[in-house]
Scaffold this active site. Structure first.
Site, PDB file in Angstrom:
ATOM      1  CE  LYS A  13      12.905   6.797 -21.059  1.00 47.83           C
ATOM      2  NZ  LYS A  13      14.378   6.677 -21.158  1.00 47.83           N
ATOM      3  NE  ARG A  88      11.673   7.182 -27.406  1.00 48.19           N
ATOM      4  CZ  ARG A  88      12.283   6.025 -27.606  1.00 48.19           C
ATOM      5  NH1 ARG A  88      12.754   5.728 -28.791  1.00 48.19           N
ATOM      6  NH2 ARG A  88      12.424   5.171 -26.611  1.00 48.19           N
ATOM      7  NE  ARG A 122      18.986  -1.635 -20.272  1.00 49.12           N
ATOM      8  CZ  ARG A 122      18.442  -0.485 -20.674  1.00 49.12           C
ATOM      9  NH1 ARG A 122      17.863   0.310 -19.796  1.00 49.12           N
ATOM     10  NH2 ARG A 122      18.499  -0.126 -21.948  1.00 49.12           N
ATOM     11  NE  ARG A 150      16.731  -4.104 -24.962  1.00 51.09           N
ATOM     12  CZ  ARG A 150      16.118  -3.077 -24.372  1.00 51.09           C
ATOM     13  NH1 ARG A 150      15.340  -3.295 -23.328  1.00 51.09           N
ATOM     14  NH2 ARG A 150      16.284  -1.848 -24.792  1.00 51.09           N
ATOM     15  NE  ARG A 161      18.741   2.983 -27.412  1.00 53.89           N
ATOM     16  CZ  ARG A 161      18.795   2.182 -26.362  1.00 53.89           C
ATOM     17  NH1 ARG A 161      19.722   1.243 -26.273  1.00 53.89           N
ATOM     18  NH2 ARG A 161      17.933   2.329 -25.370  1.00 53.89           N
TER      19      ARG A 161
END
Length: 203
Positions: A13, A88, A122, A150, A161
């Site tokens: 996204k 969401r 990432r 992160r 998630r």
């Protein structure tokens, strides 16, 4: 024009954000970025949201909806906006329909194993840029700061998630499909190739 772009974590996204901004002049309203900023600054909103995000859960509707309502009033949103990370849940989608009119909804569909590899690989920078370890030539960002992973990009945090997405966000597919606004895009591929498909579908 007002768009929603959604998909599971790691579906790409955010990678489409610069393209949507450049091609259509749409403001990138990413609730995740706004929430992380509040968490870092330890605002009341950030402190409340962190309690849930640390457990791999979504922030409460009242927190996110309040944030979105306020952001939609900004001058940057006057030319159009695309929502990233909101809605969401079905309740959020219904609330958004009360606030504004959505033109199209882009759903980026990506296989679970690909999502996991994308997110855990990432690396982020304080300047806001991200890069995958496959493309890293150095541990430093272009700005000179050290890249880092992160906390919510670790495998332990990613799986909950994705499970949360499947349970709470996936029903949005049917919701927007019934409204005739859903555009399903294969999110496995090069960023520019995927955007070409998005442009074609948007007309």
């Amino acid at each position: 024009m007002k768009l929603i772009i959604f998909g599971a974590p790691g579906s790409g996204k955010g990678s489409q954000a610069p393209n949507l901004n450049k091609e259509y002049g749409l403001f990138h309203l990413a609730t995740g970025d706004i929430l992380r900023k509040n968490i870092k600054e330890e605002t009341p909103l950030g402190i409340e949201a962190k309690k849930y995000l640390d457990k791999g859960m979504l922030a409460p509707d009242e927190v996110v909806i309040g944030l979105v309502e306020e952001k939609l009033k900004c001058k940057e949103c006057e030319q159009g906006v695309f929502f990233d990370g909101f809605p969401r849940t079905l309740e959020q989608a219904k609330k958004l329909d009360e606030i504004t009119t959505i033109d199209k909804v882009i759903y980026l569909e990506v296989d679970f194993s690909i999502l996991l590899a994308r997110i855990t690989g990432r690396r982020s920078c304080e300047c806001g840029k991200t890069i995958h370890i496959k493309r890293m030539k150095t541990e430093e960002c272009e700005c000179g700061k050290i890249l880092y992973q992160r906390e919510d990009d670790t495998e332990e945090m990613v799986k909950p998630r994705i499970e949360t997405f499947l349970a709470q966000t996936a029903p949005l597919i049917e919701y927007y499909e019934k409204q005739g606004k859903l555009i399903t895009i294969d999110g496995d591929g090069e960023i520019e190739d995927i955007f070409e498909v998005i442009k074609e579908k948007l007309g």
